[in-house]
Design a protein around this motif. Structure first.
Motif, PDB file in Angstrom:
ATOM      1  N   UNK A 105       0.834  -1.202   0.000  1.00  0.00           N
ATOM      2  CA  UNK A 105       0.000   0.000   0.000  1.00  0.00           C
ATOM      3  C   UNK A 105       0.871   1.255   0.000  1.00  0.00           C
ATOM      4  N   UNK A 106       1.876   1.257   0.891  1.00  0.00           N
ATOM      5  CA  UNK A 106       2.605   2.504   1.133  1.00  0.00           C
ATOM      6  C   UNK A 106       3.414   2.952  -0.083  1.00  0.00           C
ATOM      7  N   UNK A 107       4.053   2.013  -0.784  1.00  0.00           N
ATOM      8  CA  UNK A 107       4.955   2.453  -1.853  1.00  0.00           C
ATOM      9  C   UNK A 107       4.205   3.029  -3.052  1.00  0.00           C
ATOM     10  N   UNK A 108       3.180   2.350  -3.579  1.00  0.00           N
ATOM     11  CA  UNK A 108       2.438   2.983  -4.681  1.00  0.00           C
ATOM     12  C   UNK A 108       1.773   4.305  -4.267  1.00  0.00           C
ATOM     13  N   UNK A 109       1.138   4.298  -3.099  1.00  0.00           N
ATOM     14  CA  UNK A 109       0.458   5.527  -2.661  1.00  0.00           C
ATOM     15  C   UNK A 109       1.483   6.630  -2.424  1.00  0.00           C
ATOM     16  N   UNK A 110       2.597   6.252  -1.790  1.00  0.00           N
ATOM     17  CA  UNK A 110       3.655   7.232  -1.538  1.00  0.00           C
ATOM     18  C   UNK A 110       4.184   7.810  -2.847  1.00  0.00           C
ATOM     19  N   UNK A 111       4.305   6.952  -3.843  1.00  0.00           N
ATOM     20  CA  UNK A 111       4.760   7.384  -5.168  1.00  0.00           C
ATOM     21  C   UNK A 111       3.812   8.438  -5.740  1.00  0.00           C
ATOM     22  N   UNK A 112       2.527   8.106  -5.678  1.00  0.00           N
ATOM     23  CA  UNK A 112       1.528   9.010  -6.243  1.00  0.00           C
ATOM     24  C   UNK A 112       1.549  10.348  -5.505  1.00  0.00           C
ATOM     25  N   UNK A 113       1.630  10.275  -4.182  1.00  0.00           N
ATOM     26  CA  UNK A 113       1.617  11.502  -3.393  1.00  0.00           C
ATOM     27  C   UNK A 113       2.875  12.322  -3.661  1.00  0.00           C
ATOM     28  N   UNK A 114       3.999  11.618  -3.799  1.00  0.00           N
ATOM     29  CA  UNK A 114       5.260  12.309  -4.018  1.00  0.00           C
ATOM     30  C   UNK A 114       5.322  13.008  -5.363  1.00  0.00           C
ATOM     31  N   UNK A 115       4.683  12.417  -6.364  1.00  0.00           N
ATOM     32  CA  UNK A 115       4.734  13.002  -7.713  1.00  0.00           C
ATOM     33  C   UNK A 115       3.827  14.210  -7.845  1.00  0.00           C
ATOM     34  N   UNK A 116       2.769  14.243  -7.011  1.00  0.00           N
ATOM     35  CA  UNK A 116       1.817  15.335  -7.170  1.00  0.00           C
ATOM     36  C   UNK A 116       1.730  16.177  -5.902  1.00  0.00           C
ATOM     37  N   UNK A 117       2.183  17.424  -5.957  1.00  0.00           N
ATOM     38  CA  UNK A 117       2.118  18.309  -4.792  1.00  0.00           C
ATOM     39  C   UNK A 117       0.684  18.489  -4.296  1.00  0.00           C
ATOM     40  N   UNK A 118      -0.285  18.423  -5.223  1.00  0.00           N
ATOM     41  CA  UNK A 118      -1.683  18.593  -4.839  1.00  0.00           C
ATOM     42  C   UNK A 118      -2.124  17.461  -3.918  1.00  0.00           C
ATOM     43  N   UNK A 119      -1.851  16.212  -4.369  1.00  0.00           N
ATOM     44  CA  UNK A 119      -2.209  15.050  -3.557  1.00  0.00           C
ATOM     45  C   UNK A 119      -1.499  15.105  -2.212  1.00  0.00           C
ATOM     46  N   UNK A 120      -0.234  15.522  -2.235  1.00  0.00           N
ATOM     47  CA  UNK A 120       0.554  15.579  -1.015  1.00  0.00           C
ATOM     48  C   UNK A 120      -0.144  16.453   0.013  1.00  0.00           C
ATOM     49  N   UNK A 174       9.456  13.038  -4.076  1.00  0.00           N
ATOM     50  CA  UNK A 174       9.307  14.479  -4.317  1.00  0.00           C
ATOM     51  C   UNK A 174      10.658  15.172  -4.433  1.00  0.00           C
ATOM     52  N   UNK A 175      11.676  14.614  -3.783  1.00  0.00           N
ATOM     53  CA  UNK A 175      12.938  15.342  -3.790  1.00  0.00           C
ATOM     54  C   UNK A 175      13.980  14.753  -4.753  1.00  0.00           C
ATOM     55  N   UNK A 176      13.497  14.031  -5.760  1.00  0.00           N
ATOM     56  CA  UNK A 176      14.420  13.587  -6.808  1.00  0.00           C
ATOM     57  C   UNK A 176      14.908  14.834  -7.565  1.00  0.00           C
ATOM     58  N   UNK A 177      16.218  14.846  -7.902  1.00  0.00           N
ATOM     59  CA  UNK A 177      16.761  16.072  -8.512  1.00  0.00           C
ATOM     60  C   UNK A 177      16.035  16.451  -9.792  1.00  0.00           C
ATOM     61  N   UNK A 178      15.653  17.701  -9.881  1.00  0.00           N
ATOM     62  CA  UNK A 178      14.909  18.222 -11.032  1.00  0.00           C
ATOM     63  C   UNK A 178      15.667  17.932 -12.327  1.00  0.00           C
TER      64      UNK A 178
END
Lengths: 279, 451
Positions: A105-120, A174-178
């Motif tokens: 649960x945590x890794x997919x959801x965490x991925x989604x949240x991390x990619x989208x500031x809105x979801x976060x 979220x903090x992967x280098x731009x």
């Protein structure tokens, strides 16, 4: 460097021996005075002269408990009396299952949240409220609604180990280098490929840190949960020996919990080393 | 009974009598033909005949030639039909063989626990696992969740659960009382000079569960001495196995708890026995053996087998000369996990009281299994007295619904235990008479109550 680790090991041994020595002196038997023969019958009923649980056990007694339990770790004398190996296996099984579910649960959801500031932002308040809840507070709720004690145990592991993983995954993603994401974009990498080949390896160390924290929490929780639910597991073992006020066995179990916890942590530590990279 | 006699030379054995089913057995199942036992013996006979004469024509020829009775005699001399039938009957009639039974590790559980190591469950064809449980609330939840088929319960628990007090309502039946007496008020050793309950103001006491005899007896006892159990003392719920540890830690001043934890407190020199519970009400019930009504209805034969197993154990436990053996059987970690010396003192009634005396009380604990309706009615009066239930209580109806007096009497006769003929009897609690026919006047006679 080498001489320092030898020194450290030596110091560890000295600390250990000092501790045992102090323990030994503190638990030296005190003279209770002679028992008069007039109330010999009473004294016999009180178990005078017999082995019993009075006071804190001496190191020798605890050592004996270690030898007894480790000599035969897999005995099975019925549903309420099993060897330490079987109990630990039950606990590890529960932790493993709950932890696996939490990872799924945590890794997919965490991925989604991390990619989208809105979801976060949207998820953040819920995560913050749910994260600090004690595992045992979930227990009555789980027992009542899930109607199965072993499922409840696994649920409690799940609910307590999901948050650190979720937060760390989201943070890592979220903090992967731009720059790297921009390079991927320039090369027109498809989103799925970008997620697996760019973001996942970049965020892996942070994700594994989360998993390591979660595993530590899961192992803390299982003991408490099993003391509450009973049946099998190392937590039940502690509870059962506490009922009998058999402190040497309790101390033995406490040490075993520590050792297994350390091994779990070491395993995740080496996994973490595998995915760490230098920029 | 439409299964054809396999010894009838004129009957065809393949197919069924109506011709729509593959075999007669299937026909009977479809037709819902009852009389299982007779059917079983026919099925066995048919199977054997079919094995001996694979071709129907040969069987007919053989039977016509020698005659059915000669054939029957010849074949039954070779094949033990009686034994086969007995085996099949056992299999056919027990609805459920693998059972889980919960228990709390206390001497009250003796009959249902010792039935396991002594093989009484096996003798009834049951494969029972007795599971040690951490506390009464968990027993309640596991029974409601159907994790346990039947369980060790406190005598008031099935009443509270059936009424939906303290949980969702779930009808539970009391099959037998597990034990009478066998509890005590234990105080911390530092209170040796405070033997008068009037000096207990501010004490912290523990009982195993809200709906327990312990709670009601402790409340009754302190109230008789002028203390209000809700205001003058604190009563906490602590699972029995944790009582001694809490007493040692100074977390409690005392408890009305089940044995062996009273004797264990004495043995570990942390407490003394103030009074035995039999000094409050001699013959009071403590624990019971209960099962959900749904289980009783769905598995009548299994339930009867369980009844017999537990009653056999109760009959053995009642005999004083078996008590030392019981201490031996119950002491291992799989069951009560207590020193044998402690269990022996509880079960034989010769014990150290923690004050320097050796006391001999033969009926400190007894295992009379008869579930008197009057016990249930008394429990209901106390539940109402202390505000656990409100309004009109149909004392007699509830008692009759929950406590299975008639079944208990029947099964007690089967295992050779004498059962009383009446269902109600007068009770004396601290010298005060309780007439089960007049619960409301009894309740109103107390000065201290919450109604």
């Amino acid at each position: 460097m080498k001489s320092e680790s030898i020194k450290a090991a030596l110091l560890s041994v000295i600390i250990f021996l000092t501790f045992i020595g102090a323990w030994y002196i503190a638990t030296l038997p005190r003279d209770n005075g002679p028992v008069s023969t007039a109330d010999a019958e009473y004294a016999a009923l009180m178990g005078k002269g017999a082995e019993k649980s009075g006071g804190f056990p001496a190191p020798g007694k605890v050592g004996q408990a270690f030898v007894e339990h480790l000599a035969d770790p897999f005995y099975d004398k019925g549903p309420n009396d099993k060897g330490i190996g079987i109990q630990l296996a039950h606990s590890l099984g529960r932790v493993g299952l709950g932890f696996l579910l939490a990872t799924l649960v945590a890794i997919p959801v965490g991925f989604a949240i991390g990619m989208s500031p809105l979801l976060f932002k949207a998820f953040n308040p819920f995560i913050q409220v749910l994260k600090p809840i004690s595992p045992l507070a979930w227990m009555p709720l789980a027992l009542y609604s899930l109607k199965d004690s072993s499922v409840s145990g696994i649920f409690v592991i799940f609910i307590c180990s999901v948050w650190p993983m979720l937060i760390n995954t989201a943070f890592g993603v979220a903090s992967v280098r731009r720059d790297w994401i921009n390079v991927a974009r320039t090369l027109e990498v498809r989103p799925l490929r970008k997620a697996f080949l760019v973001i996942l390896p970049a965020a892996a160390p942070t994700i594994l840190t989360g998993m390591r924290i979660s595993m530590g929490i899961a192992w803390l929780v299982i003991v408490a949960a099993e003391m509450l639910v009973g049946g099998t597991g190392i937590g039940y073992f502690v509870w059962n020996e506490w009922n009998n006020l058999a402190l040497p066995n309790v101390i033995f179990a406490v040490v075993m919990i520590g050792v297994v916890g350390m091994l779990l942590d070491l395993a995740f530590g080496s996994l973490q080393k595998l995915v760490t990279y230098r920029e | 009974m439409s299964l054809h006699d396999p010894f009838d030379p004129n009957a065809a054995m393949s197919g069924c009598s109506c011709g729509r089913h593959a075999s007669q057995t299937q026909h009977d199942i479809a037709a819902g033909a009852g009389v299982i036992d007779a059917l079983n013996s026919r099925v066995i006979q048919t199977t054997v005949m079919r094995a001996l004469f694979p071709k129907d024509a040969e069987r007919r020829k053989f039977l016509s030639a020698v005659g059915a009775s000669t054939a029957w005699a010849a074949i039954s001399s070779l094949i033990p039909f009686g034994t086969l039938e007995a085996m099949a009957q056992e299999k056919g009639s027990l609805e459920k063989k693998d059972l889980k039974i919960g228990f709390i590790p206390i001497t009250c559980a003796s009959p249902l626990v010792m039935a396991d190591p002594l093989g009484f469950y096996k003798k009834q064809g049951l494969n029972v696992t007795v599971i040690k449980t951490a506390g009464w609330a968990l027993i309640r939840d596991k029974v409601i969740n159907k994790e346990y088929d039947a369980s060790h319960m406190l005598a008031p628990m099935p009443i509270a659960m059936s009424m939906g007090v303290g949980s969702n309502p779930m009808p539970i039946n009391v099959a037998t009382i597990q034990n009478i007496n066998g509890q005590a008020i234990t105080l911390h050793v530092k209170h040796k000079d405070k033997r008068d309950p009037k000096m207990w103001k501010g004490f912290k006491f523990a009982v195993p569960f809200e709906y327990s005899m312990h709670n009601f007896l402790l409340r009754y006892y302190v109230a008789e001495h002028g203390l209000d159990p809700d205001k003058d003392i604190q009563i906490r719920v602590v699972p029995p196995p944790e009582m001694v540890a809490n007493l040692r830690a100074g977390n409690l001043d005392g408890y009305l708890g089940p044995d062996p934890f009273n004797q264990r407190a004495v043995f570990d020199e942390v407490g003394f026995i103030h009074i035995l519970s039999k000094e409050i009400w001699d013959g009071h019930p403590c624990c019971s053996f209960g099962a959900p009504t749904a289980f009783v209805k769905e598995n009548p034969n299994t339930f009867a087998a369980l009844y017999r197993a537990v009653l056999t154990a109760a009959a053995m436990a009642r005999d004083p000369k078996n008590r030392p053996i019981m201490a031996e059987v119950l002491a291992p970690a799989n069951y009560l996990n207590q020193p044998k010396a402690v269990l022996e003192q509880v079960l034989t009634g010769k014990f150290a009281d923690g004050l320097g005396n050796v006391r001999t009380v033969a009926d400190r604990v007894d295992f009379d299994p008869f579930p008197w309706y009057s016990m249930a009615v008394w429990i209901l009066t106390q539940m109402k007295r202390w505000g656990y239930i409100k309004g009109d209580v149909r004392y007699k109806d509830i008692a009759e619904q929950v406590y299975l007096v008639t079944d208990a009497r029947k099964h007690m006769a089967e295992v050779g235990l004498a059962a009383p003929k009446e269902n109600f009897r007068k009770i004396f609690v601290m010298g005060k008479e309780f007439d089960p026919a007049k619960p409301e006047p009894y309740l109103n006679s107390f000065a201290m109550k919450r109604t």
